[in-house]
Design a protein around this motif. Structure first.
Motif, short mmCIF file in Angstrom:
data_model
loop_
_atom_site.label_atom_id
_atom_site.label_comp_id
_atom_site.label_asym_id
_atom_site.label_seq_id
_atom_site.Cartn_x
_atom_site.Cartn_y
_atom_site.Cartn_z
N GLN A 38 -123.06 -28.56 -7.26
CA GLN A 38 -124.50 -28.57 -6.99
C GLN A 38 -124.84 -29.64 -5.93
O GLN A 38 -125.62 -29.39 -5.01
N LYS A 39 -124.24 -30.81 -6.04
CA LYS A 39 -124.48 -31.90 -5.09
C LYS A 39 -124.06 -31.48 -3.67
O LYS A 39 -124.81 -31.65 -2.72
N PRO A 46 -129.97 -28.92 2.65
CA PRO A 46 -131.06 -29.72 2.07
C PRO A 46 -132.43 -29.04 2.16
O PRO A 46 -133.31 -29.32 1.36
N LYS A 47 -132.60 -28.14 3.11
CA LYS A 47 -133.87 -27.43 3.27
C LYS A 47 -133.73 -25.96 2.89
O LYS A 47 -134.49 -25.11 3.36
N GLY A 48 -132.73 -25.66 2.08
CA GLY A 48 -132.51 -24.28 1.65
C GLY A 48 -132.32 -23.35 2.83
O GLY A 48 -131.59 -23.67 3.77
N ASN A 54 -127.72 -22.95 9.90
CA ASN A 54 -127.07 -22.28 8.78
C ASN A 54 -127.57 -20.86 8.72
O ASN A 54 -128.78 -20.61 8.84
N PHE A 55 -126.65 -19.94 8.52
CA PHE A 55 -126.97 -18.51 8.55
C PHE A 55 -126.49 -17.89 7.25
O PHE A 55 -125.30 -17.92 6.94
N LEU A 56 -127.43 -17.34 6.49
CA LEU A 56 -127.13 -16.76 5.19
C LEU A 56 -127.55 -15.30 5.21
O LEU A 56 -128.67 -14.97 5.60
N TYR A 57 -126.63 -14.44 4.77
CA TYR A 57 -126.89 -13.01 4.80
C TYR A 57 -126.54 -12.37 3.46
O TYR A 57 -125.56 -12.76 2.81
N VAL A 58 -127.33 -11.39 3.10
CA VAL A 58 -126.99 -10.51 1.99
C VAL A 58 -126.23 -9.33 2.62
O VAL A 58 -126.67 -8.78 3.63
#
Length: 153
Positions: A38-39, A46-48, A54-58
């Motif tokens: 989690q840390k 830090p900002k989700g 940062n690149f987040l994909y479903v």
């Protein structure tokens, strides 16, 4: 990825990493492993979803069913795949390979010339996938390896 999808991804990612820490013997205590996971997750994002570079994909299939997630970050001209999951029901159907090929193209489009990732040695299916995609080991640690691929023009 929506905020709701991000929360689902975060829960999965932290729990999965904690389990991997135990499997790899990097932690012997479930609660300690969870706190470490989690840390680290919160430090990297830090900002989700709003965390820069940062690149987040479903990952969805042709029927728009959710088959997994992938997250990578950019630092200068390199990318690092932080987390990648194809859910159990959809494994061994080509989604992992197709997703990685797409991410390589996406990273190139974002100005990256190479991608790196870390994989636990016990995760043979993932190691096999990355080998098939011509990722090369650049660091060999006790529990994991760092792999890299130079993205072709």
């Amino acid at each position: 990825m929506s905020e709701n999808e991000f929360e689902k991804f975060k829960e999965w990612s932290v729990n999965d990493y904690a389990e991997d820490l135990i499997k790899s013997k990097m932690s012997s205590d479930k609660e300690a492993a969870y706190q470490i996971a989690q840390k680290e997750f919160n430090e990297i994002l830090p900002k989700g979803l709003s965390t820069e570079n940062n690149f987040l994909y479903v990952i969805v299939n042709q029927s728009l069913e959710e088959v997994g997630f992938i997250w990578y970050e950019k630092e200068n001209t390199s990318g690092f795949i932080c987390d990648f999951l194809i859910t159990q029901n959809y494994r061994n159907k080509g989604y992992g390979f197709q997703t990685m090929k797409w991410i390589e193209k996406d990273a190139k489009d974002k100005g990256m010339s190479k991608l790196r990732l870390s994989v636990f040695k016990f995760n043979e299916p993932a190691c096999n996938l990355y080998n098939k995609l011509n990722y090369k080991i650049v660091e060999d640690n006790e529990e994991n390896v760092i792999m890299e691929k130079i993205l072709e023009n």
